[in-house]
Design a protein around this motif. Structure first.
Motif, PDB file in Angstrom:
ATOM      1  N   ILE A   1       4.001  -1.140   9.173  1.00  0.00           N
ATOM      2  CA  ILE A   1       3.202  -0.768  10.292  1.00  0.00           C
ATOM      3  C   ILE A   1       1.689  -1.249   9.987  1.00  0.00           C
ATOM      4  N   ASP A   2       1.528  -1.703   8.584  1.00  0.00           N
ATOM      5  CA  ASP A   2       0.198  -1.909   8.219  1.00  0.00           C
ATOM      6  C   ASP A   2       0.409  -2.596   6.601  1.00  0.00           C
ATOM      7  N   SER A   3      -0.901  -3.487   6.460  1.00  0.00           N
ATOM      8  CA  SER A   3      -0.801  -4.082   5.113  1.00  0.00           C
ATOM      9  C   SER A   3      -2.172  -4.357   4.840  1.00  0.00           C
ATOM     10  N   LEU A   4      -2.439  -4.625   3.699  1.00  0.00           N
ATOM     11  CA  LEU A   4      -3.869  -4.715   3.037  1.00  0.00           C
ATOM     12  C   LEU A   4      -3.672  -5.837   1.889  1.00  0.00           C
TER      13      LEU A   4
ATOM     14  N   MET B   1     -14.749 -11.145  -3.670  1.00  0.00           N
ATOM     15  CA  MET B   1     -13.694 -10.686  -3.300  1.00  0.00           C
ATOM     16  C   MET B   1     -13.395 -10.633  -1.691  1.00  0.00           C
ATOM     17  N   VAL B   2     -12.108 -10.832  -1.087  1.00  0.00           N
ATOM     18  CA  VAL B   2     -12.086 -10.897   0.224  1.00  0.00           C
ATOM     19  C   VAL B   2     -10.880  -9.849   0.556  1.00  0.00           C
ATOM     20  N   VAL B   3     -11.067  -9.237   1.581  1.00  0.00           N
ATOM     21  CA  VAL B   3     -10.011  -8.370   2.142  1.00  0.00           C
ATOM     22  C   VAL B   3      -9.116  -8.789   3.699  1.00  0.00           C
ATOM     23  N   GLU B   4      -8.132  -8.841   3.485  1.00  0.00           N
ATOM     24  CA  GLU B   4      -7.257  -9.352   4.545  1.00  0.00           C
ATOM     25  C   GLU B   4      -6.511  -7.948   5.171  1.00  0.00           C
ATOM     26  N   SER B   5      -6.729  -7.585   6.351  1.00  0.00           N
ATOM     27  CA  SER B   5      -6.111  -6.270   7.005  1.00  0.00           C
ATOM     28  C   SER B   5      -5.181  -6.740   8.060  1.00  0.00           C
ATOM     29  N   ALA B   6      -4.011  -5.997   8.310  1.00  0.00           N
ATOM     30  CA  ALA B   6      -3.251  -6.695   9.175  1.00  0.00           C
ATOM     31  C   ALA B   6      -3.375  -6.077  10.745  1.00  0.00           C
TER      32      ALA B   6
END
Length: 329
Positions: A119-122, A150-155
């Protein structure tokens, strides 16, 4: 005519709505990838490594790159794995990507499952720069490492909130502060040695054995089956020899009325900085080969008739014989 004008006007309105929806959706999509400042101060440290192994083999940049990745994985390993809470599960893994020898990206991928569905990922990626200096006088490699960004990718734009009441902590979304501190804790001192077991290389050694026998093939196959581990299906005895997965490790060839049994196998060792063989890959086939040629096939110098005449006792006969021998008055 008026009907055609109405149709064209309707199509124009639809196209305009589609274009607006695409324009509105594009920023939302970009919002899922974002940068943030590191909670820990931007840090740099210098890792040290001797420039040669105990056997005089040179340490290369590939070895040092592997050591860096191993240290990062070792440091973060307690945070990896699977976390369960009620209907939720969190899966964590680490991946290292290199751009040449000097740029490394370490990604921490965390996925939230509910009732076995994602249902979600990071995905949080840290970028490192490595600079190598060979100090010939000290026989050392100095590897200066700097964390750049750094970089963050969220679903999902609005992650689901999961609070663990048992431990009084938030399970999701993951804490950026805790994550940064865990990953960057390697940089808390200047001049650290790479772990001895991190700087290592692979060594391949050849295993070879052979024997020629007049025994019938069925007896040879019986001997080849004796030391196969009961639960190891990767080892298979066939009419042509023994296979480990798809690799032939023992072959049987008929020559002048005899059977020539040959074993050829590559043993893969991992060797550490101090020359220790840390681990031996392919241990199962090696142990099998050692026992087969060391115990079973040594009997192949017997003739076929001799093998048939070997006395075989039943369990009852053996116990009776053993009891008579031990307790005879």
């Amino acid at each position: 005519m008026k009907k055609n004008i109405l149709i064209l006007l309707f199509l124009a309105i639809c196209c305009n709505l589609v274009m607006q929806s695409v324009a509105n959706a594009e920023p939302a999509k970009k919002d899922l990838t974002y940068y943030r400042k590191l909670y820990s101060n931007p840090l740099a440290t210098t890792f040290l490594s001797v420039d040669a192994y105990k056997d005089k083999s040179p340490v290369t940049k590939e070895h040092l790159k592997h050591a860096f990745a191993e240290m990062m994985a070792w440091k973060y390993k307690n945070g990896l794995g699977v976390v369960h809470y009620k209907d939720y599960s969190i899966f964590k893994e680490m991946k290292v990507t290199w751009a040449g020898d000097t740029s490394a990206a370490i990604s921490l991928i965390q996925s939230l499952y509910k009732n076995d569905k994602v249902i979600d990922s990071l995905k949080t990626t840290y970028f490192f720069t490595l600079d190598y200096t060979h100090n010939i006088e000290k026989s050392l490699y100095e590897v200066r490492c700097i964390v750049n960004d750094m970089v963050v990718e969220s679903a999902t734009k609005e992650p689901e909130q999961v609070f663990d009441r048992h431990h009084d902590t938030w399970l999701w979304p993951p804490s950026g502060k805790e994550q940064d501190e865990k990953v960057l804790s390697l940089f808390d001192r200047e001049s650290r040695y790479f772990f001895n077991r991190s700087v290592r290389f692979k060594r391949v050694e050849k295993y070879h054995a052979e024997i020629v026998t007049a025994l019938d093939k069925k007896y040879v196959q019986q001997m080849l089956r004796q030391h196969i581990p009961a639960k190891r299906s990767d080892l298979r005895v066939t009419d042509d020899g023994v296979f480990w997965r798809e690799i032939p490790i023992i072959t049987i060839i008929q020559e002048d009325g005899h059977n020539k049994i040959s074993a050829d196998f590559d043993l893969h060792y991992t060797v550490s900085m101090d020359g220790r063989q840390l681990e031996k890959m392919d241990a199962v086939p090696y142990e099998y080969l050692r026992k087969t040629f060391g115990k079973s096939l040594v009997r192949c110098d017997m003739g076929e008739e001799q093998l048939k005449n070997i006395r075989k006792y039943t369990v009852e006969e053996y116990l009776k014989k053993l009891g008579t021998f031990i307790f005879a008055e």
